[in-house]
Design an enzyme around this catalytic site. Structure first.
Site, PDB file in Angstrom:
ATOM      1  N   ASP A 184      43.427  34.408  49.221  1.00 29.42           N
ATOM      2  CA  ASP A 184      43.587  34.167  47.717  1.00 29.42           C
ATOM      3  C   ASP A 184      42.244  34.664  47.248  1.00 29.42           C
ATOM      4  O   ASP A 184      41.154  34.829  47.736  1.00 29.42           O
ATOM      5  CB  ASP A 184      43.796  32.777  47.293  1.00 29.42           C
ATOM      6  CG  ASP A 184      44.442  32.616  45.977  1.00 29.42           C
ATOM      7  OD1 ASP A 184      44.414  33.849  45.126  1.00 29.42           O
ATOM      8  OD2 ASP A 184      45.242  31.884  45.460  1.00 29.42           O
TER       9      ASP A 184
HETATM   10  C1  BGC Z   1      45.762  33.055  42.298  1.00 35.02           C
HETATM   11  C2  BGC Z   1      46.723  34.036  43.170  1.00 35.02           C
HETATM   12  C3  BGC Z   1      46.673  35.444  42.616  1.00 35.02           C
HETATM   13  C4  BGC Z   1      45.460  35.811  42.534  1.00 35.02           C
HETATM   14  C5  BGC Z   1      45.192  37.331  42.090  1.00 35.02           C
HETATM   15  C6  BGC Z   1      44.310  33.709  42.100  1.00 35.02           C
HETATM   16  O1  BGC Z   1      43.443  33.077  41.268  1.00 35.02           O
HETATM   17  O2  BGC Z   1      45.698  31.856  42.946  1.00 35.02           O
HETATM   18  O3  BGC Z   1      48.161  33.439  42.901  1.00 35.02           O
HETATM   19  O4  BGC Z   1      47.565  36.190  43.007  1.00 35.02           O
HETATM   20  O5  BGC Z   1      44.457  35.031  41.924  1.00 35.02           O
HETATM   21  O6  BGC Z   1      45.226  37.451  40.682  1.00 35.02           O
END
Ligand code: BGC
Length: 753
Positions: free
Chosen positions: A289
C-alpha cells in the site's frame, strides 16, 4: 548498432518461445524468463518500483526535487509502474519514455484507484453491496473498467474486500459490508467485471484485491490503527473474500497498512508467502500500500528504510508503492547476500507476467487511443447503467401506513436539508476523475419525475467550506440562520422530504468518526421541522451506517440512499414515486447507538446468551441499549409483500444438502426479493456464530406470483475454517433459517452424518 542488436534479442525473447523450455512451462512463462535473462539486477529491481505520477503534460519536463529523481529513474529503466497518471495523452508520454528511452523498453503498468467509476460514477461499493445483485455489480464494475482503460489505465486498485463490523471506520464505504459470504460473492463479481475474460482486451483492467489483510478490523474503527485478531477470525471472516477474488482470477493483491499479530501486513511472511503464494498458489504479484514499506519504520519493527525494504521483500511484497526503498536498497541487499537474487527474480517475473497478459508487450500503447477515449468515457449507456445500479442500491427502512410511494401530482412538498441540492456529495469519496458537482441532486430528480409543487429550504449548511479530498471536512455547528425558513416550508407542506446524512468526503480513507449521528446541526433541524410537520420522509445519504434511532421512532418514512453516484437524484426520485420498487437489503447492521460498535449479525452465543428474566443482570448485554441492531443485516422493505413457506431440507451424498422454500409475492405490486439462507451449527469444536449467511437469491416476482427456490449447500458452506486455515466439516445437528433478513424465523433442522 549495439542498440539494434539488443532490440533483436528482446524481440526474440518475448516473441519466440525458447527451445530450452522446461517441461510443462507455459509459453508465457518462457517469454517472461527469456526477458528476465536479459535484465540486469537493477532493471529487475526497477520493475518492482512504482511511482505516483509526476508528469505535468502542459508544462516542461520535471526538473526539480522528487519529480526530477523520479523522471531520471524512469529514463534509466528503474520504474516498473506508475499510478495516478490518467488520460491517453498523459499515459502515452510516460509510456513513451519507458518504451523508447530505456535500455530494454519494458512498458509500464499504469495503476489507478478506479473504485466506483472514473468519470461516470456508480454508487459507492457499500451501496452496490445493498443490491445483492451480482450481475448488476459486475456490470457496474465493467463500466468503470471501460472508462478507466479508455483513459490509458490498465490496472485498478480494486476490489477492496475488507470485512468490517465497525461503522466508525470511514472505509466501510469502499467494501461490501460486514458479511464474509456476501462479500465473497461480490469480490468475484467485481473481478470478473474488471478483468472480463481476456486481460489483453483494451477495455479491461487487471484487478487488485485489497487490503491483505485485516485492515477492516482497525481498533476502535480508527483508520491506520493496529489490528489484533485471532487466526480463526482471520481465516473464517477476513480471508475468504480474498480467496474468492483470487479464484475468480484477480491478478494482483495489495497488502495493508495495519499490523496483524504484531507484524505489519507488508512485512508479514505468513500472509504473503505461506498463505497467498504458498497454500493458495497465487502467481500474480503483490503491491504494497502507499508507503507501507517505509511505514514499517514508524511501526518500529525496522530501524531504517533499508531494513524495511529487506523485511518487505523477504515477506513477499513484490512492488514498492511510493516508499522509494526498493530502488534505493535492494541492489545493495542482494550484493551483500542479505536478500537472495532469486527473490528479486521471482518478484520481477510475477510483474512482467501480468504485463504480458495485459498485452503491453504486444503493444505498449494498447490503452492509449484518443478516439476510443472520446467515445467511451461518459458514454450515454454508462449513465443508464449507473442509474440502474443506483436504484438497486437504495434500501427502504421504514414505511408506516404505506406513506411511500408518493403521488406524482397534487402534493405540496417541502424538501429540506443542504444535501437535497448537493450535486457533489453523491459522487462519494473515491470519485475517480468525476467532475465536481456533476451528480443529479435529489431536488433535481424529484422535479424531473413529478409535477408536484416543491419548496426547497436548506435549513442549515452541512459544511462551512467546500470540502477537498486531502483535508478534514469542516462541519457547520453554529449557523442556524436558515432554520426558520425550513420550518415555515414544512408547515405549508403536505409532506416533507428531509435529505440528510454525510458529505461525500465524510467517509472513505482517513474519515473515521467517533459519532454516528447526523453530523452538524441536522438532527436539531430535523427535530424542529418535526414540530411543524410530522409527515417526514428521511432520505439518509451516507457512506456508512448511521444511528437513525430518533428518525425510526418518530418519522413515518426512512430511506437509506448512500452516495449513489452520477444518477443519484433520478434513482431516489424513481423510488420515492414508485417507478422503481425498492429491493435493496442492508449489507451492514445499522446501530441504535455508537456504543454498540463493533456490531454484526453473526455474533457468537457466548457463555451467557440469554436473558434470565426478573431483571437479573448476569448475561451478555448492555444495561442501556438492546443487543440488536436498529435495522439488521439483510433488512430492507419493498412496496409489495413477500411470504415464505414450505421450507424443507434433504441431505444428499458427499456432505451436501438441498434446501427448498416457497416464495410468494402476496402484495399488489411486482417486485424483487432477496431470499436469504442462514445456518446454525448446534455444536462444533470451535465456538461459532449463532447464524451465518450461506446462500441468497434475488428473485423477481409479479404480484401474486410464487416460486420454489432451491439452495445447494456443500462442505464449504457447512464447514468452517480453523486457525490453520483448514476446512473442518463436523457432523451433527444444524438449523437452517430462510427469510428476507438476518432475522429470518422460518426454520428447519437436519443432521449431517
Ligand atoms: C490506499 C489504497 C490505495 C492507494 C493508492 C492508499 O492510501 O490505502 O487503498 O489504493 O492509496 O491510491
Amino acid at each position: 548498432m549495439q542498440k539494434t542488436l539488443l532490440f533483436v534479442m528482446i524481440f526474440l525473447a518475448i516473441n519466440i518461445p525458447t527451445i530450452q523450455q522446461g517441461i510443462g512451462q507455459s509459453t508465457l512463462d518462457r517469454r517472461v524468463d527469456s526477458l528476465l535473462s536479459l535484465m540486469t539486477l537493477e532493471e529487475k529491481i526497477g520493475q518492482m518500483n512504482q511511482y505516483n505520477g509526476f508528469w505535468d503534460v502542459t508544462g516542461p519536463s520535471p526538473s526539480a526535487g522528487d519529480a526530477s529523481q523520479k523522471y531520471n529513474n524512469l529514463r534509466k529503466g528503474l520504474v516498473g509502474s506508475m499510478l495516478n497518471v490518467t488520460g491517453v495523452e498523459e499515459v502515452r508520454k510516460v509510456q513513451k519514455i519507458a518504451v523508447e528511452e530505456t535500455r530494454l523498453g519494458i512498458p509500464l503498468i499504469i495503476g489507478f484507484d478506479m473504485i466506483h467509476g472514473m468519470k461516470t460514477m456508480s454508487p459507492i461499493p457499500l451501496a452496490e453491496a445493498a443490491s445483492w445483485d451480482m450481475e448488476a455489480i459486475r456490470q457496474s464494475s465493467q463500466i468503470g473498467a471501460r472508462e478507466a482503460a479508455a483513459m490509458g489505465v490498465n490496472w485498478t486498485f480494486a476490489p477492496m474486500v475488507d470485512i468490517s463490523r465497525d461503522a466508525r471506520w470511514g472505509r466501510v464505504m469502499e467494501g461490501a459490508g460486514e458479511d464474509t459470504y456476501l462479500a465473497s460473492q461480490i469480490a468475484r463479481a467485481r473481478v470478473i467485471g474488471y478483468q472480463g475474460d481476456d486481460l489483453s482486451d483494451p477495455l479491461t483492467l487487471a484487478a487488485c484485491v485489497k487490503h491483505f489483510a485485516g485492515y477492516g478490523f482497525s481498533e476502535g474503527g480508527r483508520d491506520y490503527n493496529t489490528v489484533d485478531i485471532s487466526r480463526t477470525t482471520l481465516h473464517q471472516v477476513i480471508l475468504p473474500p480474498f480467496k474468492a477474488a483470487i479464484d475468480a482470477g484477480a491478478r494482483t493483491v495489495m497488502n495493508s497498512f495495519n499490523d496483524l499479530d504484531g507484524i505489519p501486513a507488508t512485512g508479514n511472511a505468513y500472509l504473503q508467502r505461506d498463505l497467498l503464494k504458498g497454500k493458495w498458489n497465487f502467481d500474480g504479484f503483490v503491491v504494497s500500500d502507499w508507503g507501507s514499506i517505509v511505514e514499517m519504520v514508524n511501526h518500529r519493527v525496522t530501524e531504517d528504510g533499508k531494513a524495511a525494504a529487506k523485511l518487505a521483500v523477504l515477506a513477499g511484497s513484490d512492488m514498492d508503492m511510493e516508499s522509494y526503498l526498493y530502488v534505493k536498497h535492494l541492489k545493495e541487499l542482494v550484493e551483500s547476500g542479505e536478500v537472495e537474487e532469486s527473490l528479486i527474480d521471482d518478484a520481477a517475473r510475477r510483474i512482467l507476467k501480468v504485463k504480458f497478459e495485459l498485452g503491453l508487450f504486444e503493444d505498449p500503447y494498447k490503452y492509449c487511443d484518443e478516439e476510443r477515449e472520446k467515445t467511451i468515457v461518459g458514454h450515454p449507456d454508462h449513465q443508464k447503467g449507473v442509474l440502474e445500479m443506483a436504484k438497486k442500491s437504495i434500501v427502504l427502512l421504514k414505511n408506516e401506513n404505506k406513506l411511500l410511494p408518493l403521488a406524482k401530482t397534487g402534493l405540496k412538498i417541502a424538501v429540506i436539508g443542504a444535501l437535497a441540492a448537493d450535486k457533489d456529495s453523491p459522487l462519494g469519496s473515491w470519485r475517480g476523475l468525476a467532475e465536481p458537482n456533476s451528480a443529479v441532486s435529489v431536488l433535481e430528480g424529484l422535479q424531473a419525475h413529478s409535477q408536484n409543487q416543491y419548496t426547497f429550504a436548506k435549513g442549515a449548511e452541512l459544511v462551512t467550506e467546500t470540502p477537498v479530498f486531502l483535508k478534514e471536512v469542516k462541519i457547520n455547528t453554529t449557523d442556524r440562520s436558515g432554520f426558520l425558513q425550513a420550518i415555515q416550508a414544512a408547515k405549508d407542506a403536505d409532506v416533507v422530504i428531509a435529505v440528510m446524512g454525510e458529505h461525500g468526503f465524510q467517509s472513505g480513507e482517513a474519515r473515521s468518526r467517533s459519532q454516528l449521528g447526523l453530523p452538524g446541526l441536522q438532527q436539531e433541524l430535523l427535530e424542529q421541522v418535526y414540530l411543524a410537520n410530522k409527515k417526514i420522509i428521511l432520505v439518509n445519504m451516507s457512506g456508512r451506517p448511521l444511528d437513525l434511532s430518533w428518525a425510526d421512532e418518530h418519522l413515518p418514512g426512512v430511506i437509506q440512499v448512500w452516495h449513489l453516484g452520477s444518477q443519484s437524484g433520478n434513482a431516489i426520485a424513481q423510488v420515492i414515486f414508485g417507478d422503481y420498487n425498492p429491493s435493496g437489503k442492508l449489507p451492514m447492521s445499522f446501530p441504535r447507538n455508537v456504543g454498540q460498535m463493533p456490531l454484526y449479525y453473526n455474533q457468537k452465543s457466548t457463555g451467557r446468551p440469554t436473558n434470565p428474566g426478573d431483571d437479573i443482570v448476569f448475561w451478555s448485554h448492555y444495561s442501556d441499549v438492546s443487543n440488536e441492531a436498529l435495522y439488521p443485516f439483510g433488512f430492507g422493505l419493498s412496496y409489495t409483500q413477500f411470504d415464505y413457506s414450505g421450507l424443507s431440507v434433504e441431505t444428499l451424498a458427499n456432505q451436501q444438502v438441498r434446501v427448498k422454500v416457497n416464495l410468494k409475492n402476496s402484495g399488489l405490486r411486482d417486485g424483487e426479493e432477496v431470499a436469504q439462507l442462514y445456518l446454525n451449527d448446534h455444536f462444533s469444536s470451535l465456538t461459532r456464530p449463532m447464524k451465518e449467511l450461506k446462500g441468497f437469491q434475488k428473485i423477481n416476482l409479479k404480484s401474486g406470483e410464487s416460486k420454489t427456490i432451491e439452495f445447494l449447500l456443500g462442505p464449504e458452506e457447512l464447514g468452517f475454517y480453523n486457525g490453520e486455515g483448514n476446512l473442518l466439516v463436523e457432523p451433527g445437528e444444524f438449523t437452517i433459517m430462510v427469510g428476507g433478513s438476518s432475522n429470518a424465523t422460518l426454520s428447519v433442522n437436519f443432521v449431517l452424518r
